[in-house]
Design a protein around this motif. Structure first.
Motif, mmCIF file in Angstrom:
data_model
loop_
_atom_site.group_PDB
_atom_site.id
_atom_site.type_symbol
_atom_site.label_atom_id
_atom_site.label_comp_id
_atom_site.label_asym_id
_atom_site.label_seq_id
_atom_site.Cartn_x
_atom_site.Cartn_y
_atom_site.Cartn_z
ATOM 1 N N PRO A 203 0.681 -1.236 0.047
ATOM 2 C CA PRO A 203 -0.017 0.077 0.111
ATOM 3 C C PRO A 203 0.743 1.327 0.100
ATOM 4 O O PRO A 203 0.391 2.231 -0.784
ATOM 5 C CB PRO A 203 -0.742 -0.195 1.210
ATOM 6 C CG PRO A 203 -0.837 -1.700 1.472
ATOM 7 C CD PRO A 203 0.465 -2.202 1.061
ATOM 8 N N TYR A 204 2.110 1.240 0.504
ATOM 9 C CA TYR A 204 2.903 2.287 0.776
ATOM 10 C C TYR A 204 3.555 2.622 -0.537
ATOM 11 O O TYR A 204 3.493 3.940 -0.843
ATOM 12 C CB TYR A 204 3.984 2.342 1.723
ATOM 13 C CG TYR A 204 3.319 2.089 3.117
ATOM 14 C CD1 TYR A 204 3.117 3.255 4.141
ATOM 15 C CD2 TYR A 204 2.910 0.887 3.772
ATOM 16 C CE1 TYR A 204 2.626 3.015 5.224
ATOM 17 C CE2 TYR A 204 2.392 0.852 4.873
ATOM 18 C CZ TYR A 204 2.031 1.886 5.402
ATOM 19 O OH TYR A 204 1.500 1.689 6.870
ATOM 20 N N SER A 205 4.310 1.597 -1.205
ATOM 21 C CA SER A 205 4.834 1.975 -2.587
ATOM 22 C C SER A 205 3.962 2.032 -3.396
ATOM 23 O O SER A 205 4.359 2.940 -4.542
ATOM 24 C CB SER A 205 5.592 0.546 -2.743
ATOM 25 O OG SER A 205 4.770 -0.483 -2.883
ATOM 26 N N SER A 206 2.652 1.580 -3.676
ATOM 27 C CA SER A 206 1.633 1.816 -4.555
ATOM 28 C C SER A 206 1.306 3.188 -4.623
ATOM 29 O O SER A 206 1.096 3.880 -5.531
ATOM 30 C CB SER A 206 0.430 0.890 -4.325
ATOM 31 O OG SER A 206 1.088 -0.374 -4.560
ATOM 32 N N PHE A 207 1.144 4.012 -3.166
ATOM 33 C CA PHE A 207 0.347 5.013 -3.051
ATOM 34 C C PHE A 207 1.643 6.250 -3.323
ATOM 35 O O PHE A 207 1.355 7.103 -4.392
ATOM 36 C CB PHE A 207 -0.086 5.422 -1.802
ATOM 37 C CG PHE A 207 -0.272 6.790 -1.490
ATOM 38 C CD1 PHE A 207 -1.348 7.584 -2.125
ATOM 39 C CD2 PHE A 207 0.452 7.717 -0.525
ATOM 40 C CE1 PHE A 207 -1.661 8.761 -1.973
ATOM 41 C CE2 PHE A 207 0.085 8.940 -0.498
ATOM 42 C CZ PHE A 207 -0.961 9.521 -1.121
ATOM 43 N N PHE A 208 2.675 6.098 -2.890
ATOM 44 C CA PHE A 208 3.651 6.959 -2.877
ATOM 45 C C PHE A 208 4.440 7.025 -4.136
ATOM 46 O O PHE A 208 4.939 8.005 -4.713
ATOM 47 C CB PHE A 208 4.854 6.782 -1.784
ATOM 48 C CG PHE A 208 4.279 7.371 -0.363
ATOM 49 C CD1 PHE A 208 4.103 8.743 -0.118
ATOM 50 C CD2 PHE A 208 4.090 6.455 0.366
ATOM 51 C CE1 PHE A 208 3.428 9.374 1.131
ATOM 52 C CE2 PHE A 208 3.444 6.833 1.895
ATOM 53 C CZ PHE A 208 3.058 8.172 2.104
ATOM 54 N N ARG A 209 4.489 5.661 -4.741
ATOM 55 C CA ARG A 209 5.452 5.440 -6.110
ATOM 56 C C ARG A 209 6.796 5.924 -5.839
ATOM 57 O O ARG A 209 7.319 6.623 -6.796
ATOM 58 C CB ARG A 209 4.572 6.115 -7.296
ATOM 59 C CG ARG A 209 3.008 5.733 -7.560
ATOM 60 C CD ARG A 209 2.734 6.355 -8.711
ATOM 61 N NE ARG A 209 2.690 7.750 -8.721
ATOM 62 C CZ ARG A 209 1.458 8.392 -8.538
ATOM 63 N NH1 ARG A 209 0.410 7.987 -8.227
ATOM 64 N NH2 ARG A 209 1.318 9.725 -8.893
ATOM 65 N N ALA A 210 7.261 5.452 -4.799
ATOM 66 C CA ALA A 210 8.786 6.059 -4.453
ATOM 67 C C ALA A 210 9.368 4.964 -3.378
ATOM 68 O O ALA A 210 8.390 4.162 -2.725
ATOM 69 C CB ALA A 210 8.916 7.455 -4.079
ATOM 70 N N PRO A 211 10.522 4.895 -3.220
ATOM 71 C CA PRO A 211 10.946 4.063 -2.036
ATOM 72 C C PRO A 211 10.533 4.634 -0.996
ATOM 73 O O PRO A 211 10.564 5.817 -0.578
ATOM 74 C CB PRO A 211 12.599 4.062 -2.345
ATOM 75 C CG PRO A 211 12.874 4.603 -3.657
ATOM 76 C CD PRO A 211 11.731 5.413 -3.989
ATOM 77 N N VAL A 212 9.980 3.584 -0.112
ATOM 78 C CA VAL A 212 9.544 3.992 1.406
ATOM 79 C C VAL A 212 10.759 3.324 2.379
ATOM 80 O O VAL A 212 10.817 2.301 2.410
ATOM 81 C CB VAL A 212 8.149 3.621 1.638
ATOM 82 C CG1 VAL A 212 7.693 3.942 2.947
ATOM 83 C CG2 VAL A 212 7.289 4.124 0.668
ATOM 84 N N ARG A 213 11.178 4.226 3.228
ATOM 85 C CA ARG A 213 12.281 3.853 4.056
ATOM 86 C C ARG A 213 11.350 3.689 5.701
ATOM 87 O O ARG A 213 11.424 5.099 6.164
ATOM 88 C CB ARG A 213 13.386 4.799 4.128
ATOM 89 C CG ARG A 213 13.898 5.024 2.931
ATOM 90 C CD ARG A 213 14.738 3.999 2.182
ATOM 91 N NE ARG A 213 15.430 4.279 0.808
ATOM 92 C CZ ARG A 213 15.683 3.463 0.035
ATOM 93 N NH1 ARG A 213 15.311 2.192 0.130
ATOM 94 N NH2 ARG A 213 15.979 4.074 -1.035
ATOM 95 N N PHE A 214 11.264 2.607 6.033
ATOM 96 C CA PHE A 214 10.481 2.466 7.373
ATOM 97 C C PHE A 214 11.798 2.660 8.435
ATOM 98 O O PHE A 214 13.075 2.380 8.270
ATOM 99 C CB PHE A 214 10.134 1.140 7.571
ATOM 100 C CG PHE A 214 8.596 1.183 6.751
ATOM 101 C CD1 PHE A 214 7.354 1.603 6.965
ATOM 102 C CD2 PHE A 214 8.841 0.653 5.259
ATOM 103 C CE1 PHE A 214 6.401 1.416 6.194
ATOM 104 C CE2 PHE A 214 7.917 0.366 4.453
ATOM 105 C CZ PHE A 214 6.742 1.145 4.977
#
Length: 362
Positions: A203-214
């Motif tokens: 859900p995060y990668s699909s929405f932001f369309r960018a690398p997500v660093r947790f």
């Protein structure tokens, strides 16, 4: 009001603002308030997920009649409500869903001011300057480092629940706003989230369309500095000046609180550097003795508020990330991990490791 001062679609917002100014002069606004739009979004999402909002609102101590009696909710109550909603719906990215319901219109006059700003940078600086119209539990900050720009969201309520969900909600909302200003295809270069990585990151990668660093120490969107110079199509300079004037009127009737102001300013510096009472008094253009007197009248001190702020950040990073004690110690500007452990034990009566373990068991 001359008809050419505001565009037709902004006139209803102007009328609402006049009414809001009148209302705020007659009633007390909580110091730690958040605009109620997020609560409406939570209710809608729960219904869509076939979860009854009534019991969750009751558990959170929030009346389902809140929409008819106020336009604000406390920061702590919103965090508690979001956390309960995420738990009951078994949706790890619930905060993300709430943030996606944001629109420029939902930001009221501030959203209109951003839409009529000359550039994207001007719009983000307006959000940074006037964010407390919508949220008095966190700060938005825009910074640049060469070719890289960062817009961050930092909660400063020391013991609020659901901080990780607050952060992802805010970054989703910021992304929606930037897409409204830059085009639907806009995406950040990178997203930083101070929360544990969920089992499903789709859900995060699909929405932001960018690398997500947790597991990061801050909540932020990272993008090229050149974006700040992009002009906003259709911006009306006359409308902008009118909106700025009425926003200033709104801000003039929101009650101020010296402890709240200290927490806000400390939160923007706590990760980067420490600030003492004398330095803070200078930023407020008052003498150190006057600041101490005002705080004493409220039963507190600058040192106590500063420690509460650092403890709040420490608890957030211990509970919501896997950052090591050495990393957290460095982020909070302690000389070494042992100094951080000593301070944390003094503040809480337990060690950071023991607190983290207990937090994960809850």
């Amino acid at each position: 009001m001359p008809s050419d001062d505001l565009s037709g679609q902004d006139l209803p917002l102007y009328s609402a603002a006049c009414q809001e100014i009148s209302c705020k002069t007659e009633r007390s606004v909580p110091i730690d308030f958040v605009h109620i739009h997020a609560v409406q979004a939570i209710c809608e999402i729960l219904i869509e997920l076939d979860v009854d909002p009534e019991s969750i609102f009751e558990q959170a101590g929030v009346s389902t009649q809140i929409f008819s009696v106020t336009d604000a909710i406390s920061f702590a109550s919103l965090g508690r409500l979001t956390a309960l909603a995420a738990n009951h719906s078994q949706c790890a990215h619930f905060g993300l869903l709430v943030g996606q319901r944001t629109t420029l219109a939902s930001l009221g006059l501030l959203g209109s001011l951003m839409r009529h700003s000359e550039t994207v940078g001007d719009a983000l600086r307006a959000l940074e300057m006037h964010h407390d119209l919508l949220n008095r539990g966190a700060v938005v900050e825009l910074s640049t480092d060469g070719t890289v720009a960062i817009v961050s969201y930092a909660p400063y309520e020391p013991e609020a629940e659901g901080i990780a969900l607050h952060c992802e909600r805010a970054l989703a909302a910021l992304t929606i706003v930037l897409r409204a200003l830059c085009g639907a295809n806009w995406s950040p270069d990178e997203v930083l989230l101070p929360r544990l990585e969920p089992p499903d990151t789709t859900p995060y990668s699909s929405f932001f369309r960018a690398p997500v660093r947790f597991g990061q120490e801050i909540a932020a969107l990272v993008f090229p500095t050149r974006l700040l110079r992009r002009s906003i199509k259709g911006a009306n300079p006359v409308a902008r000046k009118t909106l700025e004037r009425h926003i200033q009127q709104l801000e003039a009737v929101i009650p101020t609180d010296v402890t709240d102001e200290i927490r806000r300013r400390l939160r923007t510096t706590a990760i980067r550097k420490q600030i003492n009472g004398k330095q803070f008094a200078q930023t407020m253009a008052i003498c150190r003795r006057t600041l101490s007197r005002r705080l004493k009248a409220k039963g507190t001190t600058f040192k106590l508020i500063a420690n509460e702020t650092r403890l709040g950040i420490a608890k957030q990073l211990l509970g919501d990330t896997d950052m090591s004690l050495a990393q957290i110690s460095a982020a909070l500007e302690f000389s070494e991990p042992a100094a951080f452990t000593h301070a944390f034990r003094r503040w809480t009566g337990t060690t950071p490791s023991a607190w983290r373990k207990e937090c994960r068991l809850q």
